[in-house]
Design a protein around this motif. Structure first.
Motif, PDB file in Angstrom:
ATOM      1  N   ILE A 226       0.839  -1.197   0.000  1.00 46.54           N
ATOM      2  CA  ILE A 226       0.000   0.000   0.000  1.00 46.54           C
ATOM      3  C   ILE A 226       0.877   1.252   0.000  1.00 46.54           C
ATOM      4  O   ILE A 226       0.517   2.284  -0.580  1.00 46.54           O
ATOM      5  N   ALA A 227       2.063   1.158   0.614  1.00 42.44           N
ATOM      6  CA  ALA A 227       2.998   2.287   0.579  1.00 42.44           C
ATOM      7  C   ALA A 227       3.431   2.572  -0.859  1.00 42.44           C
ATOM      8  O   ALA A 227       3.549   3.734  -1.266  1.00 42.44           O
ATOM      9  N   ASP A 228       3.651   1.486  -1.651  1.00 40.75           N
ATOM     10  CA  ASP A 228       4.004   1.654  -3.068  1.00 40.75           C
ATOM     11  C   ASP A 228       2.882   2.385  -3.815  1.00 40.75           C
ATOM     12  O   ASP A 228       3.130   3.287  -4.610  1.00 40.75           O
ATOM     13  N   VAL A 229       1.652   1.944  -3.554  1.00 36.33           N
ATOM     14  CA  VAL A 229       0.494   2.518  -4.246  1.00 36.33           C
ATOM     15  C   VAL A 229       0.327   3.990  -3.884  1.00 36.33           C
ATOM     16  O   VAL A 229       0.100   4.844  -4.752  1.00 36.33           O
ATOM     17  N   ALA A 230       0.445   4.290  -2.602  1.00 38.20           N
ATOM     18  CA  ALA A 230       0.311   5.680  -2.152  1.00 38.20           C
ATOM     19  C   ALA A 230       1.406   6.548  -2.756  1.00 38.20           C
ATOM     20  O   ALA A 230       1.149   7.682  -3.202  1.00 38.20           O
ATOM     21  N   GLY A 231       2.625   6.023  -2.786  1.00 37.71           N
ATOM     22  CA  GLY A 231       3.725   6.770  -3.374  1.00 37.71           C
ATOM     23  C   GLY A 231       3.501   7.042  -4.851  1.00 37.71           C
ATOM     24  O   GLY A 231       3.808   8.141  -5.347  1.00 37.71           O
ATOM     25  N   TRP A 232       2.980   6.040  -5.574  1.00 38.26           N
ATOM     26  CA  TRP A 232       2.698   6.216  -6.998  1.00 38.26           C
ATOM     27  C   TRP A 232       1.644   7.307  -7.202  1.00 38.26           C
ATOM     28  O   TRP A 232       1.720   8.097  -8.149  1.00 38.26           O
ATOM     29  N   ALA A 233       0.656   7.344  -6.311  1.00 40.89           N
ATOM     30  CA  ALA A 233      -0.408   8.346  -6.432  1.00 40.89           C
ATOM     31  C   ALA A 233       0.033   9.719  -5.929  1.00 40.89           C
ATOM     32  O   ALA A 233      -0.647  10.714  -6.185  1.00 40.89           O
ATOM     33  N   GLY A 234       1.136   9.768  -5.197  1.00 38.37           N
ATOM     34  CA  GLY A 234       1.637  11.049  -4.701  1.00 38.37           C
ATOM     35  C   GLY A 234       0.970  11.518  -3.428  1.00 38.37           C
ATOM     36  O   GLY A 234       0.880  12.730  -3.172  1.00 38.37           O
TER      37      GLY A 234
ATOM     38  N   GLY B 234      -0.115  10.244   0.975  1.00 37.40           N
ATOM     39  CA  GLY B 234       0.241   9.397   2.101  1.00 37.40           C
ATOM     40  C   GLY B 234      -0.688   8.207   2.224  1.00 37.40           C
ATOM     41  O   GLY B 234      -1.805   8.204   1.688  1.00 37.40           O
ATOM     42  N   GLU B 235      -0.248   7.173   2.952  1.00 32.52           N
ATOM     43  CA  GLU B 235      -1.058   5.958   3.111  1.00 32.52           C
ATOM     44  C   GLU B 235      -2.388   6.253   3.812  1.00 32.52           C
ATOM     45  O   GLU B 235      -3.429   5.698   3.441  1.00 32.52           O
ATOM     46  N   ARG B 236      -2.346   7.082   4.830  1.00 37.41           N
ATOM     47  CA  ARG B 236      -3.566   7.387   5.580  1.00 37.41           C
ATOM     48  C   ARG B 236      -4.616   8.045   4.681  1.00 37.41           C
ATOM     49  O   ARG B 236      -5.803   7.676   4.726  1.00 37.41           O
ATOM     50  N   TYR B 237      -4.188   8.993   3.847  1.00 35.52           N
ATOM     51  CA  TYR B 237      -5.124   9.668   2.950  1.00 35.52           C
ATOM     52  C   TYR B 237      -5.627   8.695   1.881  1.00 35.52           C
ATOM     53  O   TYR B 237      -6.793   8.749   1.476  1.00 35.52           O
ATOM     54  N   LEU B 238      -4.753   7.774   1.444  1.00 36.24           N
ATOM     55  CA  LEU B 238      -5.162   6.773   0.463  1.00 36.24           C
ATOM     56  C   LEU B 238      -6.291   5.902   1.018  1.00 36.24           C
ATOM     57  O   LEU B 238      -7.297   5.650   0.337  1.00 36.24           O
ATOM     58  N   ARG B 239      -6.141   5.448   2.248  1.00 34.86           N
ATOM     59  CA  ARG B 239      -7.189   4.625   2.873  1.00 34.86           C
ATOM     60  C   ARG B 239      -8.500   5.407   2.990  1.00 34.86           C
ATOM     61  O   ARG B 239      -9.587   4.855   2.794  1.00 34.86           O
ATOM     62  N   LYS B 240      -8.383   6.681   3.310  1.00 33.20           N
ATOM     63  CA  LYS B 240      -9.574   7.530   3.439  1.00 33.20           C
ATOM     64  C   LYS B 240     -10.296   7.659   2.094  1.00 33.20           C
ATOM     65  O   LYS B 240     -11.534   7.580   2.025  1.00 33.20           O
ATOM     66  N   LEU B 241      -9.521   7.826   1.008  1.00 35.51           N
ATOM     67  CA  LEU B 241     -10.123   7.946  -0.322  1.00 35.51           C
ATOM     68  C   LEU B 241     -10.820   6.659  -0.744  1.00 35.51           C
ATOM     69  O   LEU B 241     -11.917   6.685  -1.297  1.00 35.51           O
ATOM     70  N   PHE B 242     -10.188   5.515  -0.481  1.00 35.24           N
ATOM     71  CA  PHE B 242     -10.792   4.232  -0.836  1.00 35.24           C
ATOM     72  C   PHE B 242     -12.079   3.995  -0.050  1.00 35.24           C
ATOM     73  O   PHE B 242     -13.074   3.500  -0.595  1.00 35.24           O
ATOM     74  N   ALA B 243     -12.059   4.336   1.221  1.00 32.09           N
ATOM     75  CA  ALA B 243     -13.259   4.164   2.037  1.00 32.09           C
ATOM     76  C   ALA B 243     -14.393   5.058   1.540  1.00 32.09           C
ATOM     77  O   ALA B 243     -15.560   4.648   1.488  1.00 32.09           O
ATOM     78  N   ARG B 244     -14.056   6.291   1.137  1.00 34.99           N
ATOM     79  CA  ARG B 244     -15.070   7.247   0.696  1.00 34.99           C
ATOM     80  C   ARG B 244     -15.658   6.870  -0.667  1.00 34.99           C
ATOM     81  O   ARG B 244     -16.872   6.914  -0.862  1.00 34.99           O
ATOM     82  N   HIS B 245     -14.798   6.495  -1.616  1.00 33.15           N
ATOM     83  CA  HIS B 245     -15.256   6.282  -2.991  1.00 33.15           C
ATOM     84  C   HIS B 245     -15.631   4.836  -3.309  1.00 33.15           C
ATOM     85  O   HIS B 245     -16.507   4.593  -4.144  1.00 33.15           O
ATOM     86  N   LEU B 246     -14.988   3.872  -2.630  1.00 31.68           N
ATOM     87  CA  LEU B 246     -15.232   2.470  -2.977  1.00 31.68           C
ATOM     88  C   LEU B 246     -15.775   1.651  -1.819  1.00 31.68           C
ATOM     89  O   LEU B 246     -16.145   0.488  -2.002  1.00 31.68           O
TER      90      LEU B 246
END
Length: 290
Positions: free
Chosen positions: A209-217, A219-231
């Motif tokens: 997940i750190a790789d994915v967050a880094g690719w998206a530019g 942080g991991e915490r914000y990535l989890r928040k986006l996935f929870a909100r949209h998916l």
């Protein structure tokens, strides 16, 4: 005992006849063959009216468009839309392709969109300008649909043209299903689009997940928040869902063992694969194969 209505059988034949008659000069395909290319052999650039579908049976190759290059390797499929200029180059070990080229008229005869059959799918269709070159990875059913068409056109047994038309319909539906499953959800957030695209392109690799967050530019915490909100899913759950969908397809449509499928879909161990599979499907991978 109730007998089948002969009129319904006749209507099916009439429908197939109408579709066949409506295709220009009854050309079910212009190219249908297996073709081998020498290492680094090139072809093009060229363009044609036909839709071109190639399955890489052996080796690798590169397709170059005007502004991008896409690599393809064994067991991957490319769909090049009509009138798209492209240049082909075989890889260092050459390439063997199963090729199928046909006029767009064949797909347009089915009128799926006009019948409302695709209302639940994404707005992106196989004929969209956004999809000048479609790359399909690890889809055995699409490969087999193409192979059935090639085989029937090559053998030309009795009533082959009816089977070919039905196989084209199957192929179109499978392509739309692929588009629906793999294209990004309609979402205005560019970060989650980048994250999802990275997961779908690399689910077979050992990505974190750190790789994915880094690719998206982000942080991991914000990535989890986006996935929870949209998916309504965590990034890990989404990754496992992508892997499981591919695993089910391979288990149902190939002779690969459970262990082979496990590693082909990016799981680290057969034990973890079985645990996740049982949690999501209610049965184990071995039970599915039986």
């Amino acid at each position: 005992m109730k007998h089948n209505d002969p009129s319904s059988e006749q209507s099916l034949w009439n429908l197939l006849d109408r579709i066949t008659e409506s295709i220009k000069s009854k050309r079910l395909a212009d190219v249908f063959r297996f073709k081998s290319f020498r290492p680094f052999e090139t072809f093009g650039p060229h363009r044609h009216e036909r839709i071109e579908i190639n399955y890489v049976k052996k080796g690798s190759c590169i397709i170059r468009l005007e502004d991008e290059s896409v690599g393809f390797k064994e067991n991957e499929i490319m769909i090049i839309l009509s009138n798209e200029q492209h240049f082909f180059e075989a890889g260092p070990k050459g390439a063997t392709l199963m090729q199928l080229e046909f006029l767009p008229d064949i797909f347009s005869r089915f009128d799926l969109e006009e019948q409302g059959a695709l209302t639940k799918l994404t707005a992106v269709t196989v004929f969209s300008e956004k999809n000048r070159l479609i790359k399909i990875v690890n889809n055995v059913r699409i490969m087999r649909a193409v192979q059935r068409i090639v085989n029937e056109l090559d053998d030309k047994n009795k009533y082959y043209h009816y089977l070919v038309i039905m196989y084209y319909a199957e192929l179109l539906i499978l392509i739309y299903r692929h588009m629906d499953e793999t294209w990004l959800p309609i979402c205005s957030n560019e970060f989650i689009k980048k994250a999802i695209a990275h997961i779908r392109a690399n689910y077979r690799e050992d990505i974190s997940i750190a790789d994915v967050a880094g690719w998206a530019g982000i942080g991991e915490r914000y990535l989890r928040k986006l996935f929870a909100r949209h998916l309504n899913l965590s990034p890990v759950d989404f990754l496992n869902q992508i892997r499981l969908n591919k695993a089910i397809e391979l288990l149902r449509n190939t002779e690969m063992s459970v262990k082979e499928v496990c590693f082909a879909c990016g799981f680290k161990s057969p034990q973890y694969f079985s645990i996740v599979f049982k949690q999501q499907m209610g049965i184990t991978p071995r039970e599915l194969t039986k």
